[in-house]
Structure formats: structure tokens, C-alpha cells
Design a protein around this motif. Structure first.
Motif, PDB file in Angstrom:
ATOM      1  N   GLN A  77       0.840  -1.321  -0.036  1.00 23.79           N
ATOM      2  CA  GLN A  77       0.090   0.119  -0.149  1.00 23.79           C
ATOM      3  C   GLN A  77       0.724   1.139   0.239  1.00 23.79           C
ATOM      4  N   SER A  78      -0.006   2.375  -0.111  1.00 26.65           N
ATOM      5  CA  SER A  78       1.147   3.064  -0.865  1.00 26.65           C
ATOM      6  C   SER A  78       1.474   4.415   0.044  1.00 26.65           C
ATOM      7  N   ARG A  79       0.115   4.055   1.194  1.00 21.67           N
ATOM      8  CA  ARG A  79      -0.309   4.722   2.904  1.00 21.67           C
ATOM      9  C   ARG A  79      -0.828   4.205   4.337  1.00 21.67           C
ATOM     10  N   ARG A  80      -0.067   4.231   5.292  1.00 21.50           N
ATOM     11  CA  ARG A  80      -0.814   3.908   6.769  1.00 21.50           C
ATOM     12  C   ARG A  80      -1.989   3.586   6.117  1.00 21.50           C
ATOM     13  N   PRO A  81      -2.510   2.548   6.783  1.00 20.57           N
ATOM     14  CA  PRO A  81      -4.357   2.214   7.017  1.00 20.57           C
ATOM     15  C   PRO A  81      -4.427   2.771   7.978  1.00 20.57           C
ATOM     16  N   SER A  82      -5.478   3.252   8.346  1.00 16.32           N
ATOM     17  CA  SER A  82      -6.562   3.524   9.179  1.00 16.32           C
ATOM     18  C   SER A  82      -7.000   2.641  10.277  1.00 16.32           C
ATOM     19  N   HIS A  83      -7.023   3.682  11.713  1.00 19.76           N
ATOM     20  CA  HIS A  83      -7.245   2.730  12.616  1.00 19.76           C
ATOM     21  C   HIS A  83      -7.971   1.234  12.907  1.00 19.76           C
ATOM     22  N   GLU A  84      -9.012   1.353  12.283  1.00 17.80           N
ATOM     23  CA  GLU A  84      -9.961   0.609  11.436  1.00 17.80           C
ATOM     24  C   GLU A  84      -9.624  -0.021  10.844  1.00 17.80           C
ATOM     25  N   THR A  85      -8.826  -0.181   9.734  1.00 12.95           N
ATOM     26  CA  THR A  85      -8.377  -0.832   9.067  1.00 12.95           C
ATOM     27  C   THR A  85      -7.102  -1.760  10.173  1.00 12.95           C
ATOM     28  N   SER A  86      -5.941  -1.209  10.775  1.00 14.65           N
ATOM     29  CA  SER A  86      -5.060  -1.825  11.613  1.00 14.65           C
ATOM     30  C   SER A  86      -5.571  -2.764  12.290  1.00 14.65           C
ATOM     31  N   THR A  88      -8.307  -4.401  12.203  1.00 18.33           N
ATOM     32  CA  THR A  88      -8.739  -6.040  10.747  1.00 18.33           C
ATOM     33  C   THR A  88      -7.293  -6.242  11.191  1.00 18.33           C
ATOM     34  N   LEU A  89      -6.812  -6.032  10.003  1.00 18.44           N
ATOM     35  CA  LEU A  89      -5.592  -6.242  10.489  1.00 18.44           C
ATOM     36  C   LEU A  89      -5.060  -6.983  11.020  1.00 18.44           C
ATOM     37  N   THR A  90      -4.633  -6.697  12.433  1.00 16.10           N
ATOM     38  CA  THR A  90      -4.545  -7.502  13.486  1.00 16.10           C
ATOM     39  C   THR A  90      -4.908  -8.593  14.007  1.00 16.10           C
ATOM     40  N   LEU A  91      -6.444  -8.918  13.685  1.00 17.03           N
ATOM     41  CA  LEU A  91      -6.917 -10.033  13.877  1.00 17.03           C
ATOM     42  C   LEU A  91      -6.712 -10.296  12.754  1.00 17.03           C
ATOM     43  N   VAL A  92      -6.660 -10.339  11.542  1.00 13.22           N
ATOM     44  CA  VAL A  92      -6.344 -11.728  10.204  1.00 13.22           C
ATOM     45  C   VAL A  92      -4.772 -11.664  10.948  1.00 13.22           C
ATOM     46  N   SER A  93      -3.911 -11.177  10.975  1.00  9.16           N
ATOM     47  CA  SER A  93      -2.469 -11.769  10.814  1.00  9.16           C
ATOM     48  C   SER A  93      -2.897 -13.127  11.940  1.00  9.16           C
ATOM     49  N   LYS A  94      -3.098 -12.186  13.441  1.00 10.12           N
ATOM     50  CA  LYS A  94      -3.739 -13.434  14.754  1.00 10.12           C
ATOM     51  C   LYS A  94      -3.727 -13.967  13.966  1.00 10.12           C
ATOM     52  N   VAL A  95      -5.114 -14.248  13.140  1.00 12.42           N
ATOM     53  CA  VAL A  95      -5.440 -15.841  13.161  1.00 12.42           C
ATOM     54  C   VAL A  95      -4.723 -16.246  12.375  1.00 12.42           C
ATOM     55  N   ILE A  96      -4.218 -16.118  11.089  1.00 16.61           N
ATOM     56  CA  ILE A  96      -3.022 -16.443  10.172  1.00 16.61           C
ATOM     57  C   ILE A  96      -1.968 -17.015  10.823  1.00 16.61           C
ATOM     58  N   GLN A  97      -2.043 -16.205  12.185  1.00 16.92           N
ATOM     59  CA  GLN A  97       0.002 -17.114  12.891  1.00 16.92           C
ATOM     60  C   GLN A  97      -0.736 -18.648  13.331  1.00 16.92           C
ATOM     61  N   SER A  98      -1.686 -17.591  14.111  1.00 20.70           N
ATOM     62  CA  SER A  98      -2.106 -19.797  14.574  1.00 20.70           C
ATOM     63  C   SER A  98      -2.391 -20.296  13.807  1.00 20.70           C
ATOM     64  N   LEU A  99      -3.034 -20.205  12.888  1.00 22.58           N
ATOM     65  CA  LEU A  99      -3.312 -21.352  11.440  1.00 22.58           C
ATOM     66  C   LEU A  99      -1.886 -22.087  10.281  1.00 22.58           C
ATOM     67  N   GLY A 100      -1.372 -21.005  11.491  1.00 26.86           N
ATOM     68  CA  GLY A 100       0.145 -21.128  10.471  1.00 26.86           C
ATOM     69  C   GLY A 100       0.927 -22.114  11.652  1.00 26.86           C
ATOM     70  N   ASN A 101       0.861 -21.753  12.367  1.00 25.71           N
ATOM     71  CA  ASN A 101       1.364 -23.325  13.772  1.00 25.71           C
ATOM     72  C   ASN A 101       0.244 -23.642  14.022  1.00 25.71           C
ATOM     73  N   LEU A 102      -1.122 -24.268  13.564  1.00 26.48           N
ATOM     74  CA  LEU A 102      -1.481 -25.061  13.804  1.00 26.48           C
ATOM     75  C   LEU A 102      -1.653 -24.748  15.450  1.00 26.48           C
ATOM     76  N   ASP A 103      -2.082 -23.944  15.753  1.00 25.86           N
ATOM     77  CA  ASP A 103      -1.964 -23.698  17.238  1.00 25.86           C
ATOM     78  C   ASP A 103      -3.489 -23.835  17.354  1.00 25.86           C
ATOM     79  N   THR A 104      -3.787 -25.191  17.352  1.00 25.38           N
ATOM     80  CA  THR A 104      -5.226 -25.957  18.358  1.00 25.38           C
ATOM     81  C   THR A 104      -5.778 -25.099  19.387  1.00 25.38           C
TER      82      THR A 104
END
Length: 123
Positions: A77-86, A88-104
Motif C-alpha cells: 500500500q502507498s500509505r499507512r492503514p487507518s486505525h480501523e483497518t489496522s 482488522t489487519l491485526t485480527l487477520v494476522s493473529k488468526v493467520i499466525q495461529s493457523l500457521g502454527n496449527l495452534d489448536t
């Protein structure tokens, strides 16, 4: 915490893009990941899912999660995400990381993770 349908859709989209990008991985990285997997299996033979988590945990922690959290830094992206978007990105990142670790265990700790984890794992 309540997860919106939009957030779940974002997670599905990101996870699908990651899963479907394997064939685009450069040969050098594929070789590195193959060696990482072999070494992990050699050093941790009693850990059943080490053949998956050694590589996926590394990729998700070192590559995908940082790019999701800070898309400007990775020129996605060319600019920083808004607070609300950030948020959402934090949630997405957290879930993706948990899935990558097969964190049951994460699904049991946080209710919203149960539904998301199951949904994405069923893909």
C-alpha cells in the motif's frame, strides 16, 4: 470479542491466497524450507506435526504476519492503514499466525477463534 462477517471474509481471502501461492515460491526459498523441514524432523522426531509447523510457523511469523500488519513497509500500500483497518489487519494476522502454527489451543482460549479456525481449516 465478536468477529464480523467482513473480518471472517478477510481471513478466508488471506488464507486462500497464502495456500494457493505455494507454486509461486522461488526455488531458493523452497530449498531453504525443505532443509528447514528436514532439520526440524531430525531434531524433533517425536513431534508429529513438526514437518508442517517448522515451515509454516516460520513463513507465517517472518513473512506473512509482518506484511499483513504493515502493508506500507512491504510496499503493498502507498500509505499507512487507518486505525480501523489496522485493527482488522491485526485480527487477520493473529488468526493467520495461529493457523500457521496449527495452534489448536488458541481456539479454546478465544471463542471467536473456534469458528474462524474451523472455517478456514475446512477450506
Amino acid at each position: 470479542a465478536v468477529v464480523s462477517t467482513q473480518s471472517t471474509g478477510n481471513i478466508d481471502s488471506v488464507y486462500s491466497a497464502i495456500i494457493n501461492s505455494g507454486s509461486d515460491c522461488p526455488f531458493t526459498l523452497s530449498s531453504l524450507f525443505s532443509n528447514l523441514q528436514k532439520q526440524a524432523i531430525k531434531h524433533f522426531p517425536d513431534v508429529g506435526d513438526i514437518c508442517y509447523t517448522a515451515v509454516s510457523g516460520f513463513i507465517f511469523l517472518r513473512l506473512f504476519a509482518p506484511a499483513i500488519l504493515n502493508p506500507k513497509l512491504f510496499q503493498l500500500q502507498s500509505r499507512r492503514p487507518s486505525h480501523e483497518t489496522s485493527r482488522t489487519l491485526t485480527l487477520v494476522s493473529k488468526v493467520i499466525q495461529s493457523l500457521g502454527n496449527l495452534d489448536t489451543h488458541q481456539a479454546g482460549k478465544e471463542k471467536y477463534m473456534e469458528a474462524i479456525s474451523q472455517r478456514v481449516l475446512d477450506m
